[in-house]
Write a protein that holds these residues in place. Sequence first.
Motif, PDB file in Angstrom:
ATOM      1  N   GLN A  37       0.814  -1.206   0.000  1.00  0.00           N
ATOM      2  CA  GLN A  37       0.000   0.000   0.000  1.00  0.00           C
ATOM      3  C   GLN A  37       0.857   1.269   0.000  1.00  0.00           C
ATOM      4  O   GLN A  37       0.348   2.369   0.228  1.00  0.00           O
ATOM      5  CB  GLN A  37      -0.964   0.010   1.191  1.00  0.00           C
ATOM      6  N   ASP A  38       2.145   1.108  -0.289  1.00  0.00           N
ATOM      7  CA  ASP A  38       3.018   2.270  -0.355  1.00  0.00           C
ATOM      8  C   ASP A  38       2.952   2.909  -1.738  1.00  0.00           C
ATOM      9  O   ASP A  38       2.561   2.283  -2.719  1.00  0.00           O
ATOM     10  CB  ASP A  38       4.464   1.894  -0.002  1.00  0.00           C
ATOM     11  N   VAL A  39       3.337   4.167  -1.796  1.00  0.00           N
ATOM     12  CA  VAL A  39       3.368   4.928  -3.042  1.00  0.00           C
ATOM     13  C   VAL A  39       4.778   5.472  -3.221  1.00  0.00           C
ATOM     14  O   VAL A  39       5.307   6.158  -2.334  1.00  0.00           O
ATOM     15  CB  VAL A  39       2.353   6.091  -3.035  1.00  0.00           C
ATOM     16  N   HIS A  40       5.396   5.127  -4.357  1.00  0.00           N
ATOM     17  CA  HIS A  40       6.741   5.588  -4.656  1.00  0.00           C
ATOM     18  C   HIS A  40       6.705   6.513  -5.865  1.00  0.00           C
ATOM     19  O   HIS A  40       5.885   6.331  -6.777  1.00  0.00           O
ATOM     20  CB  HIS A  40       7.683   4.414  -4.928  1.00  0.00           C
ATOM     21  N   PHE A  41       7.627   7.471  -5.872  1.00  0.00           N
ATOM     22  CA  PHE A  41       7.743   8.431  -6.960  1.00  0.00           C
ATOM     23  C   PHE A  41       9.114   8.270  -7.605  1.00  0.00           C
ATOM     24  O   PHE A  41      10.120   8.070  -6.915  1.00  0.00           O
ATOM     25  CB  PHE A  41       7.576   9.864  -6.447  1.00  0.00           C
ATOM     26  N   TYR A  42       9.137   8.362  -8.934  1.00  0.00           N
ATOM     27  CA  TYR A  42      10.402   8.284  -9.667  1.00  0.00           C
ATOM     28  C   TYR A  42      10.557   9.535 -10.504  1.00  0.00           C
ATOM     29  O   TYR A  42       9.762   9.794 -11.412  1.00  0.00           O
ATOM     30  CB  TYR A  42      10.438   7.047 -10.564  1.00  0.00           C
ATOM     31  N   ASN A  43      11.568  10.350 -10.181  1.00  0.00           N
ATOM     32  CA  ASN A  43      11.862  11.546 -10.942  1.00  0.00           C
ATOM     33  C   ASN A  43      12.691  11.168 -12.158  1.00  0.00           C
ATOM     34  O   ASN A  43      13.831  10.711 -12.026  1.00  0.00           O
ATOM     35  CB  ASN A  43      12.616  12.562 -10.068  1.00  0.00           C
ATOM     36  N   ILE A  44      12.122  11.332 -13.354  1.00  0.00           N
ATOM     37  CA  ILE A  44      12.759  10.867 -14.584  1.00  0.00           C
ATOM     38  C   ILE A  44      14.041  11.643 -14.872  1.00  0.00           C
ATOM     39  O   ILE A  44      15.054  11.053 -15.251  1.00  0.00           O
ATOM     40  CB  ILE A  44      11.774  10.984 -15.764  1.00  0.00           C
ATOM     41  N   GLU A  45      14.004  12.949 -14.688  1.00  0.00           N
ATOM     42  CA  GLU A  45      15.167  13.763 -15.021  1.00  0.00           C
ATOM     43  C   GLU A  45      16.351  13.467 -14.095  1.00  0.00           C
ATOM     44  O   GLU A  45      17.500  13.384 -14.543  1.00  0.00           O
ATOM     45  CB  GLU A  45      14.801  15.249 -14.956  1.00  0.00           C
ATOM     46  N   LYS A  46      16.083  13.267 -12.812  1.00  0.00           N
ATOM     47  CA  LYS A  46      17.152  13.032 -11.835  1.00  0.00           C
ATOM     48  C   LYS A  46      17.418  11.551 -11.588  1.00  0.00           C
ATOM     49  O   LYS A  46      18.322  11.211 -10.820  1.00  0.00           O
ATOM     50  CB  LYS A  46      16.807  13.728 -10.520  1.00  0.00           C
ATOM     51  N   ARG A  47      16.593  10.687 -12.199  1.00  0.00           N
ATOM     52  CA  ARG A  47      16.730   9.244 -12.029  1.00  0.00           C
ATOM     53  C   ARG A  47      16.722   8.858 -10.556  1.00  0.00           C
ATOM     54  O   ARG A  47      17.537   8.043 -10.099  1.00  0.00           O
ATOM     55  CB  ARG A  47      17.993   8.717 -12.712  1.00  0.00           C
ATOM     56  N   LEU A  48      15.810   9.419  -9.822  1.00  0.00           N
ATOM     57  CA  LEU A  48      15.772   9.274  -8.367  1.00  0.00           C
ATOM     58  C   LEU A  48      14.455   8.671  -7.911  1.00  0.00           C
ATOM     59  O   LEU A  48      13.380   9.142  -8.286  1.00  0.00           O
ATOM     60  CB  LEU A  48      15.982  10.632  -7.707  1.00  0.00           C
ATOM     61  N   TRP A  49      14.536   7.636  -7.091  1.00  0.00           N
ATOM     62  CA  TRP A  49      13.381   7.030  -6.441  1.00  0.00           C
ATOM     63  C   TRP A  49      13.226   7.614  -5.035  1.00  0.00           C
ATOM     64  O   TRP A  49      14.215   7.852  -4.339  1.00  0.00           O
ATOM     65  CB  TRP A  49      13.546   5.521  -6.297  1.00  0.00           C
ATOM     66  N   TYR A  50      11.992   7.799  -4.602  1.00  0.00           N
ATOM     67  CA  TYR A  50      11.741   8.158  -3.204  1.00  0.00           C
ATOM     68  C   TYR A  50      10.315   7.775  -2.845  1.00  0.00           C
ATOM     69  O   TYR A  50       9.416   7.771  -3.683  1.00  0.00           O
ATOM     70  CB  TYR A  50      11.982   9.659  -2.949  1.00  0.00           C
ATOM     71  N   LYS A  51      10.128   7.399  -1.570  1.00  0.00           N
ATOM     72  CA  LYS A  51       8.805   7.038  -1.090  1.00  0.00           C
ATOM     73  C   LYS A  51       8.058   8.298  -0.720  1.00  0.00           C
ATOM     74  O   LYS A  51       8.583   9.158   0.001  1.00  0.00           O
ATOM     75  CB  LYS A  51       8.893   6.098   0.105  1.00  0.00           C
ATOM     76  N   GLY A  52       6.814   8.418  -1.207  1.00  0.00           N
ATOM     77  CA  GLY A  52       6.071   9.653  -0.998  1.00  0.00           C
ATOM     78  C   GLY A  52       4.813   9.506  -0.180  1.00  0.00           C
ATOM     79  O   GLY A  52       4.043  10.468  -0.080  1.00  0.00           O
ATOM     80  N   GLY A  53       4.581   8.338   0.411  1.00  0.00           N
ATOM     81  CA  GLY A  53       3.388   8.198   1.237  1.00  0.00           C
ATOM     82  C   GLY A  53       2.844   6.787   1.220  1.00  0.00           C
ATOM     83  O   GLY A  53       3.429   5.867   0.629  1.00  0.00           O
ATOM     84  N   THR A  54       1.685   6.620   1.879  1.00  0.00           N
ATOM     85  CA  THR A  54       1.052   5.306   2.021  1.00  0.00           C
ATOM     86  C   THR A  54      -0.438   5.436   1.765  1.00  0.00           C
ATOM     87  O   THR A  54      -1.078   6.409   2.196  1.00  0.00           O
ATOM     88  CB  THR A  54       1.290   4.738   3.435  1.00  0.00           C
ATOM     89  N   LEU A  55      -1.004   4.451   1.073  1.00  0.00           N
ATOM     90  CA  LEU A  55      -2.439   4.440   0.813  1.00  0.00           C
ATOM     91  C   LEU A  55      -3.203   3.982   2.049  1.00  0.00           C
ATOM     92  O   LEU A  55      -2.634   3.368   2.965  1.00  0.00           O
ATOM     93  CB  LEU A  55      -2.755   3.493  -0.351  1.00  0.00           C
TER      94      LEU A  55
END
Length: 462
Positions: A183-201
């Motif tokens: 139930q987690d939500v992850h974001f991937y910044n295409i330009e910076k090639r960076l993953w980070y967790k941004g919250g939970t459903l």
Amino acid sequence: MEVSCMPEELLEHILSYLSVVRELQTAAQVCQLWRKICVSIFRHKHNSFLEQALKGNFVWRQCGRTGPARSNHFVAKHMKPRISAQRLSIPAPRSFHHAAFHGQSIYVYGGENNETTGSSYFNDMFKFDVLSQMWEKVSTSGTPPTPRSKVSVTRLRDTLIVSGGCVSARMRSSIRPAEIVHQDVHFYNIEKRLWYKGGTLLTSRFYHESICLENSGRITLVLTGGLTSTVEMSDSVEVCDLKMDCDGFFSISECRKIPFPRQRMFHSQAKINERTLLVYGGMNQDPENLSDHLIRTDACLIKFDESLSNCELVDIAVHGSDAYNGLYPAFVSDFARVKDSLIFFQRSGYIKQKLSSDGRPYPNFYQADTERKPTGDEIYRQDYYHTFILNFEGVLENTSVSWLPVTKNPPLLAPRYSVFHRTVLVGDCIYVFGGTVLDQRTKVPKSSNNLYKINVRRGNLR
């Protein structure tokens, strides 16, 4: 003659030779006149694509590989070609993955490889450059999601949003009961090639669909359908408000649930405008046998208010259900949107209305018609991609959508089908990647990493 002094018709003819993927977008930024011409060219190309799609004038081509596409069986070891760096950068065969287009590249994330002894799960990221026709395994930083499949991915500007997903260990009936549902939500910044967790459903889910809405300065992630951690149909629409910091990174600020009694999975979800979503079809549990699943053929609109806080559900009519003589796509969750039409390339099957134990029909519920057999040329063509087109032009005024008939179906140049693949619209063509195919020698389903580019023929086919 200077370009600025050219007649508008001549300038439009010259610009029409530019690549839709990159060059036409760059030309649109030159001035207001060029932008007007480029928009007109882009609209004309999409109109032409739809016109030829209805005639079945598709050209399928396998791409993204070096050397022969087939494996080299019965070839001496010293005669086999060396494995190149490009060959190593091709994604492993997979199903239940996701794909999105940004810039000039198709990004492929996650999925699973169906093996006879179990499944392998992925959390890698690949991109395919449509101009160079080359694959690249993307080196990422940050904290990526754990390996999983059946996730939902949507793009917001230069960020991919990955929500939910599951990991399962064994096959039971047609649906895999999940051992771990995320139930987690992850974001991937295409330009910076960076993953980070941004919250939970609020609810863990898989087999769901997600999309982002932006209205009045508010950004909202909307998730519909799917299964929960108890392998039950989700009965709510989850709405997550997103906030952006000064560095351009997104995160979830608040989540809330809105009742959604029209439960489903494997459904289509398209954005009509920044306040309205179209939800079509999918699958639901059999009311009399919860272990079986039925096909849904109904559609509805999810209309949000100005603040994207509340919504209402509006049922709409579906016309043209007999356009394909009883055939229906295996799954409607994967499509390419061209203007106001959804184009599905899917394996097809005959369906019939579901009857209750006392002989009464269930409205909008269908099941596979195993008694109806293909005849004539259909016997040979049944194992190939079929084309299905759902048109929703004017759906807000007419409250209806319609299936459009395709003249040559399946297309003459189509390869053998797959299911659980991903379809992406790129400019004025479509790409189809991966999925589960049937091995023609062993007759056992297996995952694929085939990539097909689909163009249309402008003109008459002989």
